[in-house]
Design a protein around this motif. Structure first.
Motif, PDB file in Angstrom:
ATOM      1  N   ILE A 145       0.829  -1.211   0.000  1.00 52.02           N
ATOM      2  CA  ILE A 145       0.000   0.000   0.000  1.00 52.02           C
ATOM      3  C   ILE A 145       0.864   1.261   0.000  1.00 52.02           C
ATOM      4  O   ILE A 145       0.444   2.310  -0.491  1.00 52.02           O
ATOM      5  CB  ILE A 145      -0.988  -0.010   1.201  1.00 52.02           C
ATOM      6  N   LEU A 146       2.083   1.169   0.508  1.00 57.24           N
ATOM      7  CA  LEU A 146       2.971   2.333   0.527  1.00 57.24           C
ATOM      8  C   LEU A 146       3.474   2.698  -0.871  1.00 57.24           C
ATOM      9  O   LEU A 146       3.819   3.849  -1.120  1.00 57.24           O
ATOM     10  CB  LEU A 146       4.167   2.081   1.449  1.00 57.24           C
ATOM     11  N   VAL A 147       3.533   1.718  -1.764  1.00 57.57           N
ATOM     12  CA  VAL A 147       4.030   2.007  -3.112  1.00 57.57           C
ATOM     13  C   VAL A 147       2.897   2.300  -4.091  1.00 57.57           C
ATOM     14  O   VAL A 147       3.156   2.536  -5.267  1.00 57.57           O
ATOM     15  CB  VAL A 147       4.932   0.872  -3.647  1.00 57.57           C
ATOM     16  N   ALA A 148       1.661   2.301  -3.625  1.00 64.58           N
ATOM     17  CA  ALA A 148       0.526   2.617  -4.496  1.00 64.58           C
ATOM     18  C   ALA A 148       0.645   4.014  -5.107  1.00 64.58           C
ATOM     19  O   ALA A 148       0.373   4.182  -6.304  1.00 64.58           O
ATOM     20  CB  ALA A 148      -0.783   2.453  -3.761  1.00 64.58           C
ATOM     21  N   PRO A 149       1.054   5.052  -4.341  1.00 64.01           N
ATOM     22  CA  PRO A 149       1.237   6.356  -4.991  1.00 64.01           C
ATOM     23  C   PRO A 149       2.326   6.341  -6.068  1.00 64.01           C
ATOM     24  O   PRO A 149       2.186   6.988  -7.105  1.00 64.01           O
ATOM     25  CB  PRO A 149       1.635   7.283  -3.832  1.00 64.01           C
ATOM     26  N   GLN A 150       3.378   5.580  -5.842  1.00 64.80           N
ATOM     27  CA  GLN A 150       4.437   5.460  -6.854  1.00 64.80           C
ATOM     28  C   GLN A 150       3.888   4.807  -8.117  1.00 64.80           C
ATOM     29  O   GLN A 150       4.188   5.246  -9.231  1.00 64.80           O
ATOM     30  CB  GLN A 150       5.605   4.650  -6.296  1.00 64.80           C
ATOM     31  N   MET A 151       3.091   3.773  -7.959  1.00 68.43           N
ATOM     32  CA  MET A 151       2.469   3.126  -9.123  1.00 68.43           C
ATOM     33  C   MET A 151       1.576   4.108  -9.875  1.00 68.43           C
ATOM     34  O   MET A 151       1.626   4.192 -11.102  1.00 68.43           O
ATOM     35  CB  MET A 151       1.644   1.912  -8.688  1.00 68.43           C
ATOM     36  N   LEU A 152       0.757   4.850  -9.122  1.00 65.77           N
ATOM     37  CA  LEU A 152      -0.160   5.799  -9.746  1.00 65.77           C
ATOM     38  C   LEU A 152       0.605   6.889 -10.496  1.00 65.77           C
ATOM     39  O   LEU A 152       0.276   7.202 -11.646  1.00 65.77           O
ATOM     40  CB  LEU A 152      -1.073   6.416  -8.685  1.00 65.77           C
ATOM     41  N   TRP A 153       1.620   7.478  -9.867  1.00 67.80           N
ATOM     42  CA  TRP A 153       2.417   8.525 -10.531  1.00 67.80           C
ATOM     43  C   TRP A 153       3.093   7.981 -11.780  1.00 67.80           C
ATOM     44  O   TRP A 153       3.171   8.663 -12.801  1.00 67.80           O
ATOM     45  CB  TRP A 153       3.482   9.091  -9.590  1.00 67.80           C
ATOM     46  N   THR A 154       3.593   6.770 -11.701  1.00 68.89           N
ATOM     47  CA  THR A 154       4.284   6.180 -12.845  1.00 68.89           C
ATOM     48  C   THR A 154       3.329   5.950 -14.006  1.00 68.89           C
ATOM     49  O   THR A 154       3.650   6.257 -15.157  1.00 68.89           O
ATOM     50  CB  THR A 154       4.974   4.868 -12.427  1.00 68.89           C
ATOM     51  N   VAL A 155       2.143   5.421 -13.707  1.00 67.58           N
ATOM     52  CA  VAL A 155       1.143   5.184 -14.760  1.00 67.58           C
ATOM     53  C   VAL A 155       0.697   6.503 -15.388  1.00 67.58           C
ATOM     54  O   VAL A 155       0.556   6.609 -16.614  1.00 67.58           O
ATOM     55  CB  VAL A 155      -0.060   4.395 -14.192  1.00 67.58           C
ATOM     56  N   LEU A 156       0.494   7.524 -14.560  1.00 67.77           N
ATOM     57  CA  LEU A 156       0.058   8.819 -15.088  1.00 67.77           C
ATOM     58  C   LEU A 156       1.167   9.544 -15.847  1.00 67.77           C
ATOM     59  O   LEU A 156       0.884  10.370 -16.716  1.00 67.77           O
ATOM     60  CB  LEU A 156      -0.465   9.702 -13.953  1.00 67.77           C
ATOM     61  N   LEU A 157       2.403   9.241 -15.553  1.00 68.39           N
ATOM     62  CA  LEU A 157       3.537   9.874 -16.225  1.00 68.39           C
ATOM     63  C   LEU A 157       3.856   9.221 -17.571  1.00 68.39           C
ATOM     64  O   LEU A 157       4.551   9.808 -18.402  1.00 68.39           O
ATOM     65  CB  LEU A 157       4.766   9.817 -15.312  1.00 68.39           C
ATOM     66  N   PHE A 158       3.323   8.026 -17.810  1.00 65.73           N
ATOM     67  CA  PHE A 158       3.632   7.284 -19.029  1.00 65.73           C
ATOM     68  C   PHE A 158       3.366   8.074 -20.321  1.00 65.73           C
ATOM     69  O   PHE A 158       4.237   8.101 -21.201  1.00 65.73           O
ATOM     70  CB  PHE A 158       2.878   5.951 -19.040  1.00 65.73           C
ATOM     71  N   PRO A 159       2.219   8.759 -20.492  1.00 67.23           N
ATOM     72  CA  PRO A 159       2.009   9.494 -21.749  1.00 67.23           C
ATOM     73  C   PRO A 159       3.044  10.589 -21.995  1.00 67.23           C
ATOM     74  O   PRO A 159       3.472  10.798 -23.130  1.00 67.23           O
ATOM     75  CB  PRO A 159       0.610  10.099 -21.587  1.00 67.23           C
ATOM     76  N   PHE A 160       3.468  11.271 -20.936  1.00 65.03           N
ATOM     77  CA  PHE A 160       4.503  12.296 -21.086  1.00 65.03           C
ATOM     78  C   PHE A 160       5.823  11.683 -21.540  1.00 65.03           C
ATOM     79  O   PHE A 160       6.498  12.222 -22.427  1.00 65.03           O
ATOM     80  CB  PHE A 160       4.688  13.047 -19.759  1.00 65.03           C
ATOM     81  N   VAL A 161       6.178  10.558 -20.959  1.00 60.00           N
ATOM     82  CA  VAL A 161       7.427   9.892 -21.330  1.00 60.00           C
ATOM     83  C   VAL A 161       7.361   9.388 -22.772  1.00 60.00           C
ATOM     84  O   VAL A 161       8.350   9.454 -23.509  1.00 60.00           O
ATOM     85  CB  VAL A 161       7.752   8.762 -20.331  1.00 60.00           C
ATOM     86  N   VAL A 162       6.196   8.900 -23.192  1.00 55.59           N
ATOM     87  CA  VAL A 162       6.035   8.460 -24.585  1.00 55.59           C
ATOM     88  C   VAL A 162       6.266   9.626 -25.542  1.00 55.59           C
ATOM     89  O   VAL A 162       6.958   9.499 -26.552  1.00 55.59           O
ATOM     90  CB  VAL A 162       4.633   7.838 -24.813  1.00 55.59           C
ATOM     91  N   ARG A 163       5.716  10.766 -25.219  1.00 57.62           N
ATOM     92  CA  ARG A 163       5.882  11.937 -26.079  1.00 57.62           C
ATOM     93  C   ARG A 163       7.348  12.366 -26.166  1.00 57.62           C
ATOM     94  O   ARG A 163       7.842  12.703 -27.231  1.00 57.62           O
ATOM     95  CB  ARG A 163       5.019  13.083 -25.561  1.00 57.62           C
ATOM     96  N   GLN A 164       8.039  12.338 -25.036  1.00 56.52           N
ATOM     97  CA  GLN A 164       9.452  12.724 -25.036  1.00 56.52           C
ATOM     98  C   GLN A 164      10.307  11.710 -25.793  1.00 56.52           C
ATOM     99  O   GLN A 164      11.222  12.083 -26.526  1.00 56.52           O
ATOM    100  CB  GLN A 164       9.972  12.893 -23.602  1.00 56.52           C
TER     101      GLN A 164
END
Length: 175
Positions: A145-164
């Motif tokens: 449960i402590l890494v759930a925010p890390q998972m969420l941030w990573t998933v939400l950051l994926f489109p930005f990383v794809v564009r870059q």
């Protein structure tokens, strides 16, 4: 007589260097793995695994670029850069790339949403697997449960990383 310094060199028909074509994706993944070593003070893991994000992005953006075994050397570098137990990213990244190959072989066509779904499953698998490997090697009592925010941030950051990565890829193949 025209000075050789001012002659026009045509760009058509030229090809980018082999190092530029093959080295750019590897170097970006390695730089992404090093980013996790930045001194960020937090009470829980919130820094996205940029090495994993870049690996997934390059694999989904350019499937012909790498074989599944590339997860071994890049995962070893990530393990050394991030401080995870040696072999955890090697195993998780290789299994992830094999799974992506298996999923892609069954798909007739792929859209951006499907890429995001594939990346989401891979991110959750790799972060949860990293927590598992850290726990069995004595890395403390980290709860999922402590890494759930890390998972969420990573998933939400994926489109930005794809564009870059797409921008970097345009530069990579340009002569």
């Amino acid at each position: 007589m025209i000075d050789s310094h001012f002659q026009h060199v045509p760009r058509l028909g030229r090809h980018p260097s082999r190092l530029r074509l093959t080295g750019t994706p590897v170097i970006t993944v390695m730089l992404g793995s090093i980013v996790t070593a930045l001194p960020v003070i937090a009470q829980s893991p919130v820094m996205p695994p940029f090495g994993l994000l870049l690996l997934l992005t390059w694999r989904l953006l350019r499937p012909e670029l790498w074989r599944a075994w590339i997860g071994l050397p890049l995962g070893l570098f990530d393990d050394m850069a991030s401080g995870q137990p040696i072999g955890s990213a090697m195993f998780l990244w290789t299994v992830t790339l094999i799974a992506i190959d298996a999923v892609e072989s069954r798909m007739v066509w792929r859209s951006y949403r499907q890429d995001w779904l594939i990346a989401t499953a891979a991110i959750i698998f790799c972060i949860a697997g990293g927590v598992f490997f850290a726990r069995i090697t004595g890395g403390g009592d980290v709860k999922l449960i402590l890494v759930a925010p890390q998972m969420l941030w990573t998933v939400l950051l994926f489109p930005f990383v794809v564009r870059q990565c797409a921008r970097i890829d345009r530069w990579r193949v340009m002569a």
